[in-house]
Enzyme design. Structure first.
Site, PDB file in Angstrom:
ATOM      1  CB  SER A  77      42.701  57.785  34.141  1.00  0.00           C
ATOM      2  OG  SER A  77      43.837  57.442  33.881  1.00  0.00           O
ATOM      3  NE  ARG A  78      43.915  50.894  32.409  1.00  0.00           N
ATOM      4  CZ  ARG A  78      43.566  50.752  31.190  1.00  0.00           C
ATOM      5  NH1 ARG A  78      42.330  50.264  30.772  1.00  0.00           N
ATOM      6  NH2 ARG A  78      44.597  51.041  30.262  1.00  0.00           N
TER       7      ARG A  78
ATOM      8  CE1 TYR B 250      39.262  54.940  31.884  1.00  0.00           C
ATOM      9  CE2 TYR B 250      39.254  52.756  31.383  1.00  0.00           C
ATOM     10  CZ  TYR B 250      39.942  53.981  31.223  1.00  0.00           C
ATOM     11  OH  TYR B 250      41.037  54.037  30.580  1.00  0.00           O
TER      12      TYR B 250
ATOM     13  CG  HIS C 125      36.556  52.116  20.675  1.00  0.00           C
ATOM     14  ND1 HIS C 125      36.772  52.661  19.268  1.00  0.00           N
ATOM     15  CD2 HIS C 125      37.636  52.812  21.368  1.00  0.00           C
ATOM     16  CE1 HIS C 125      37.834  53.553  19.449  1.00  0.00           C
ATOM     17  NE2 HIS C 125      38.502  53.675  20.655  1.00  0.00           N
TER      18      HIS C 125
ATOM     19  CE  LYS D  43      40.779  58.174  14.264  1.00  0.00           C
ATOM     20  NZ  LYS D  43      42.242  57.257  14.224  1.00  0.00           N
TER      21      LYS D  43
ATOM     22  CG  ASP E 220      45.621  55.665  14.229  1.00  0.00           C
ATOM     23  OD1 ASP E 220      44.657  55.592  15.389  1.00  0.00           O
ATOM     24  OD2 ASP E 220      46.403  56.256  13.780  1.00  0.00           O
TER      25      ASP E 220
END
Length: 330
Positions: A34-35, A56, A77, A95, A174
């Site tokens: 995570s950041r 990351y 993505h 997705k 989405d």
């Protein structure tokens, strides 16, 4: 046993982690990034992941990582899939695979160049329900499918990533992606034309989508997706002998077959869907099998299918008049 890593620690990452927790003899819950290191550590502790990273980039430097699940918004993505592939990692990307076809093609081309697995985590392509439906159609229980109708609706505008153009928000990428995939799995992709329109949200992204697809063989699909209302999320596959009704397009629970009888119909078969951890396990198993066999794509969702669905969504957005800030052209 392969070491599984998750890039991102949001809600969908948690859903995937639940599946991984139920697959202890198949894959190792290895790392999460995570950041925020604090958030990564909390996630790792909750789900039993061995390592937590506060960036990351740091996780991708870990040579023990075998397969990375991309669990960040659509807008990111492309960037992080490219980073994973350049770091030598196999990728299972949530997705919608990318913002547009151009991005998707760049991702796929790099995976092929590197000889690494890259597959889209569109779970309906991997679930047992898909085979059950395919088997019913192959048995000719309704005749040749002529019409598909499907809707997927959730009231989810409270989620920041869905309403922000800079995060490639909107209903299409989405939830619309599910109804397009459903139609593709049943009817194929020999398309004559697509007619699409939407009602936009106050931020400019698409809130409600109507999509009509006409196929060259005379078949058609009528699809609806929304992020502002709730509905039954059912699908119907119609043929000359009857129809197949599928509950919940994005995670089918039951499949019912109806036979034409006079001017009506009667239920002749009800097919339950096998019990599952949460449905995400099937895409993980497919990815692991593909890695073991040295494949760069999964047979359940080959690259050509991912690119086709991206093309269809690009065409829908062209008709919507919707371009995201990160796109120079569409």
């Amino acid at each position: 046993m392969r070491n599984f890593a998750i890039l991102g620690a949001g809600a969908i990452a948690g859903t995937m982690a639940e599946a991984i927790c139920g697959m202890k003899n198949e894959v190792k819950a290895y790392a999460v990034a995570s950041r925020s290191l604090e958030k990564a550590r909390a996630f790792a502790g909750k789900y039993g992941f061995e390592k937590a990273y506060g960036s990351y980039e740091e996780m991708l430097m870990d040579p023990a990582v075998d397969l990375v699940y991309i669990a960040v918004p659509h807008s990111h993505h492309h960037r992080y899939t490219i980073d994973c592939l350049n770091a030598g990692k196999n990728v299972l990307c949530e997705k919608a695979f990318a913002v547009n076809e151009r991005q998707a093609k760049e991702m796929i081309d790099l995976a092929r160049e590197k000889g690494l697995l890259l597959t889209e985590a569109i779970w309906t392509r991997y679930q047992p329900a898909r085979r059950l439906i395919d088997d019913l159609i192959a048995q000719d229980v309704i005749g040749k499918p002529e019409v598909v109708s499907a809707n997927l609706d959730y009231h989810i505008t409270s989620k920041e990533r869905l309403v922000k153009p800079e995060l490639a928000g909107g209903a299409l990428l989405d939830v619309g992606v599910y109804v397009l995939n459903f139609a593709s799995m049943i009817m194929g992709n020999d398309i004559e034309r697509i007619v699409a329109n939407c009602v936009k949200y106050e931020t400019g992204v698409d809130a409600k989508d109507n999509i009509f697809i006409e196929y060259k063989d005379g078949g058609m699909a009528s699809l609806y997706a929304s992020m502002t209302d709730d509905a039954n999320r059912t699908c119907c596959i119609s043929g000359p002998k009857g129809y197949i009704e599928v509950s919940n397009v994005n995670n089918p629970q039951e499949i019912k077959v109806y036979e034409q009888e006079g001017n009506g119909s009667r239920l002749i078969r009800s097919v339950p869907v096998p019990e599952q951890i949460n449905g995400y396990e099937y895409e993980v198993r497919a990815a692991l099998a593909a890695i073991e066999s040295g494949q760069v794509e999964c047979p359940d969702m080959p690259h050509a299918e991912t690119l086709e669905i991206m093309r269809q969504m690009d065409e829908c957005r062209r008709q919507f008049g919707l371009k995201y800030p990160m796109e120079s052209s569409l």
